[in-house]
Write a protein that holds these residues in place. Structure first.
Motif, PDB file in Angstrom:
ATOM      1  N   THR A   1      -4.677  -3.893   4.068  1.00 47.95           N
ATOM      2  CA  THR A   1      -6.161  -3.366   3.043  1.00 47.95           C
ATOM      3  C   THR A   1      -6.931  -3.304   2.948  1.00 47.95           C
ATOM      4  O   THR A   1      -7.012  -4.766   2.989  1.00 47.95           O
TER       5      THR A   1
ATOM      6  N   ARG B   1      -6.691   1.761   5.393  1.00 46.93           N
ATOM      7  CA  ARG B   1      -5.634   0.986   3.647  1.00 46.93           C
ATOM      8  C   ARG B   1      -4.158   1.330   4.626  1.00 46.93           C
ATOM      9  O   ARG B   1      -3.839   2.830   4.804  1.00 46.93           O
ATOM     10  N   ASN B   2      -3.092   1.115   4.019  1.00 46.18           N
ATOM     11  CA  ASN B   2      -1.504   1.117   4.282  1.00 46.18           C
ATOM     12  C   ASN B   2      -0.949   0.909   2.278  1.00 46.18           C
ATOM     13  O   ASN B   2      -0.819   0.008   1.755  1.00 46.18           O
ATOM     14  N   ARG B   3      -1.057   1.918   2.299  1.00 47.99           N
ATOM     15  CA  ARG B   3      -0.092   2.251   0.657  1.00 47.99           C
ATOM     16  C   ARG B   3       0.964   2.542   0.316  1.00 47.99           C
ATOM     17  O   ARG B   3       1.597   3.051   1.509  1.00 47.99           O
ATOM     18  N   ILE B   4       2.018   1.382  -0.097  1.00 46.61           N
ATOM     19  CA  ILE B   4       3.419   0.850   0.641  1.00 46.61           C
ATOM     20  C   ILE B   4       4.140   1.331  -0.847  1.00 46.61           C
ATOM     21  O   ILE B   4       5.351   1.368  -0.971  1.00 46.61           O
TER      22      ILE B   4
ATOM     23  N   ASP C   1      -1.426  -1.520  -2.826  1.00 40.97           N
ATOM     24  CA  ASP C   1      -1.663  -1.645  -0.879  1.00 40.97           C
ATOM     25  C   ASP C   1      -1.210  -2.997  -0.414  1.00 40.97           C
ATOM     26  O   ASP C   1      -0.465  -3.403  -1.429  1.00 40.97           O
ATOM     27  N   ASP C   2      -0.901  -2.721   0.473  1.00 41.28           N
ATOM     28  CA  ASP C   2      -0.431  -3.883   1.417  1.00 41.28           C
ATOM     29  C   ASP C   2      -1.668  -5.337   1.896  1.00 41.28           C
ATOM     30  O   ASP C   2      -2.613  -4.407   1.077  1.00 41.28           O
ATOM     31  N   ASP C   3      -1.521  -5.841   2.125  1.00 40.02           N
ATOM     32  CA  ASP C   3      -2.459  -7.445   2.422  1.00 40.02           C
ATOM     33  C   ASP C   3      -3.198  -6.762   3.191  1.00 40.02           C
ATOM     34  O   ASP C   3      -4.415  -7.810   3.848  1.00 40.02           O
TER      35      ASP C   3
ATOM     36  N   THR D   1       3.677   3.732  -4.921  1.00 44.42           N
ATOM     37  CA  THR D   1       2.656   4.164  -6.625  1.00 44.42           C
ATOM     38  C   THR D   1       3.924   3.988  -7.559  1.00 44.42           C
ATOM     39  O   THR D   1       4.799   4.689  -7.405  1.00 44.42           O
TER      40      THR D   1
ATOM     41  N   ASP E   1      -1.941   2.363  -7.428  1.00 43.69           N
ATOM     42  CA  ASP E   1      -1.009   2.840  -5.995  1.00 43.69           C
ATOM     43  C   ASP E   1      -1.367   1.252  -5.803  1.00 43.69           C
ATOM     44  O   ASP E   1      -2.058   0.011  -5.960  1.00 43.69           O
TER      45      ASP E   1
END
Length: 118
Positions: free
Chosen positions: A29, A39-42, A25-27, A44, A23
């Motif tokens: 998180t 969390r901001n998953r951008i 994540d952006d900065d 996978t 995964d």
């Protein structure tokens, strides 16, 4: 059927093959005051970990030349999707220890490298 194809060409099967699902994540998180993850998953992505057994010069060269470009297409069995996929990857560090030299020909102990999805 070959385990891996690079740019449509089958390469020798690795003796060890595993898939990491990663995964990204952006900065933004972070954790809040309660310690909960915000969390901001951008994305996978996949990382393919490969190790080959002893290889002759021609086999080693074939594999290394297949991954010489900055990016390339890899067809592989994807465990999450349950089928073969083709995605764009780049190669990580490549390790190839020498096993021996027999009649002037180098025999490589093996090769290990990973492919990281773009």
């Amino acid at each position: 059927m070959a385990i891996l194809k690079i740019n449509g060409v089958a390469i020798p099967d690795p003796s060890e093959f595993s898939v990491d699902i990663i995964d990204i994540d952006d900065d933004t998180t972070t954790r809040n005051a309660k310690g909960d993850l915000i969390r901001n998953r951008i994305a996978t992505k996949r990382k393919l970990n490969c190790r080959w057994p002893a290889l002759k010069n021609a086999q080693m060269s074939l594999i290394l030349k297949a991954v010489k470009n900055p990016f390339f297409q890899v067809e592989y069995p994807d465990p999450m999707e349950g089928k073969r996929l083709t995605k764009t990857f780049y190669v990580g560090d490549r390790q190839m220890p020498v096993y021996s030299v027999i009649d002037g020909e180098v025999l490589w102990e093996g090769l290990s490298m990973n492919f990281i999805e773009r």
